[in-house]
Design an enzyme around this catalytic site. Structure first.
Site, mmCIF file in Angstrom:
data_model
loop_
_atom_site.group_PDB
_atom_site.id
_atom_site.type_symbol
_atom_site.label_atom_id
_atom_site.label_comp_id
_atom_site.label_asym_id
_atom_site.label_seq_id
_atom_site.Cartn_x
_atom_site.Cartn_y
_atom_site.Cartn_z
ATOM 1 N N ARG A 98 0.821 -1.209 0.000
ATOM 2 C CA ARG A 98 0.000 0.000 0.000
ATOM 3 C C ARG A 98 0.856 1.260 0.000
ATOM 4 N NH1 ARG A 98 -3.748 1.103 4.994
ATOM 5 N NH2 ARG A 98 -4.608 -0.944 4.553
ATOM 6 N N ARG A 105 3.626 7.169 -6.105
ATOM 7 C CA ARG A 105 3.227 5.859 -6.634
ATOM 8 C C ARG A 105 4.425 5.129 -7.244
ATOM 9 N NH1 ARG A 105 -1.223 9.247 -7.901
ATOM 10 N NH2 ARG A 105 -3.175 8.525 -6.989
ATOM 11 N N ASN A 137 -0.998 0.082 -7.595
ATOM 12 C CA ASN A 137 -0.122 1.191 -7.997
ATOM 13 C C ASN A 137 1.364 0.822 -7.912
ATOM 14 O OD1 ASN A 137 -1.705 3.399 -8.816
ATOM 15 N ND2 ASN A 137 -2.401 3.695 -6.717
ATOM 16 N N ARG A 168 -12.678 12.350 -10.927
ATOM 17 C CA ARG A 168 -12.407 13.438 -9.968
ATOM 18 C C ARG A 168 -12.447 14.786 -10.678
ATOM 19 N NH1 ARG A 168 -7.502 10.074 -7.469
ATOM 20 N NH2 ARG A 168 -8.462 9.246 -5.596
ATOM 21 N N HIS A 192 -1.479 7.730 -14.402
ATOM 22 C CA HIS A 192 -2.381 7.867 -13.256
ATOM 23 C C HIS A 192 -1.519 8.392 -12.118
ATOM 24 C CE1 HIS A 192 -5.058 7.124 -9.953
ATOM 25 N NE2 HIS A 192 -4.305 6.162 -9.459
ATOM 26 N N THR A 247 -7.236 5.188 0.235
ATOM 27 C CA THR A 247 -8.381 5.495 -0.629
ATOM 28 C C THR A 247 -9.078 4.176 -0.948
ATOM 29 O OG1 THR A 247 -7.110 5.249 -2.666
ATOM 30 C CG2 THR A 247 -7.218 7.464 -1.734
#
Length: 331
Positions: A98, A105, A137, A168, A192, A247
């Site tokens: 994570r 990322r 990610n 978003r 991303h 998230t």
């Protein structure tokens, strides 16, 4: 006679029928579970399989979902053995280390590559014809890694990419204009994350170009500071991580949106990560998000965007950033 035998008379012996629309979610962390519940509540598959190396967590999450079976129409199964995933139509990979607060990322990358070396061959073994959707990610690099490790054709390896970034973006534009996001047509392409590219030249409401009304939109010279919206998109994930630690919900809904387009063969256009070599002046073997058509066969077509020179330059820079990391990877 058992109670069951007293209650039920068999008319015929049933032949085992395989699942038609099976979806697997790999990883039962926050993103995996948000994806699972979003897929279940949209009623997208007749069987949902879940797999993870953390056996107790997996067992608990699967039981928790199964206890809600009365309210669902989907069979839910789970196991740490990948045989449970056999014959999936779509496999969603959310597993991985994570992202920590303040961590980019790209920093995550080699940690997750090593995890993928275990996951991807197992998916391929049991679902050789599946469509592979990577969410972990850094998603663009890991989609490339999944493509290389799987040996699948490029149409069957997709990254969730900037589908969420674009959502978003549309939400924030909608807030500023007091309109629903679905009425604000806007795309974020490229990586991303930190080097994503907002296509200001394409932002429109009901076909009315916002840059046509405000030629400075998205530039430093814009008195209305629309550029701040893209900064909010980029900072959005970091802000949520800072506030709640991770998230989950929005990315889960984004995943279900993509799965729906594939399972229902919708031929809907999404900004997802695909091999962009040869497009927009990108020379290297990198995966980036561009508007792409999703259906039963995976990613069937790519839309040729009309980009301004500056936007194209940003996209190429994004590609260079990713290639710089990719070429160092040990696959």
């Amino acid at each position: 006679m058992s109670t069951k035998e007293k209650l039920i008379s068999h008319v015929m012996k049933e032949e085992p029928v395989g699942s038609r629309n099976k979806v697997t979610v790999v990883g039962v962390g926050m993103v995996g579970m948000a994806s699972a519940i979003s897929i279940l509540l949209k009623d997208l598959c007749d069987e949902l399989a879940m797999v993870d190396v953390m056996e107790d967590k997996l067992k608990g999450e699967v039981m928790d979902l199964q206890h809600g079976s009365l309210f669902l129409k989907t069979k839910i199964v789970g196991d740490k053995d990948y045989s449970v995933t056999a014959n999936s139509k779509v496999v969603v990979v959310t597993a991985g280390a994570r992202q920590q607060e303040g961590e980019s990322r790209l920093n995550l990358v080699q940690r997750n590559v090593n995890i993928f070396k275990f996951i991807i061959p197992n998916i391929v073994k049991y679902s050789p014809n599946c469509i592979l959707m990577v969410v972990s990610n850094p998603v663009d690099i890991l989609t490339y890694v999944a493509w290389k490790l799987s040996g699948f054709p490029r149409n069957r390896v997709i990254g969730s990419g900037t589908n969420l970034d674009s959502a978003r973006f549309r939400h924030l534009i909608g807030e500023k204009l007091h309109l629903h996001p679905s009425s604000c047509h806007a795309w974020i392409v490229g990586e991303h994350g930190d080097s994503s590219v907002p296509v200001w030249s394409g932002v429109n409401v009901a076909g009315v170009s916002l840059q046509g009304l405000n030629p400075q939109m998205g530039t430093e010279g814009d008195g209305e500071n629309w550029k701040a919206i893209h900064k909010e998109v980029v900072d959005g994930a970091y802000e949520v991580i800072k506030l709640k630690g991770y998230t989950s919900w929005a990315i889960g809904m984004s995943v279900a949106d993509l799965v729906e387009s594939i399972i229902k063969n919708m031929h809907k256009v999404h900004p997802v990560s695909t091999l962009v070599q040869g497009m927009h002046g990108v020379k290297d073997e990198v995966f980036l998000s561009v508007p792409s058509v999703l259906g039963n066969s995976g990613l069937t077509d790519v839309i040729h965007m009309t980009l301004k020179a500056e936007e194209e330059k940003q996209l190429q820079k994004s590609a260079e950033t990713l290639w710089g990391v990719q070429k160092e990877l040990v696959l």
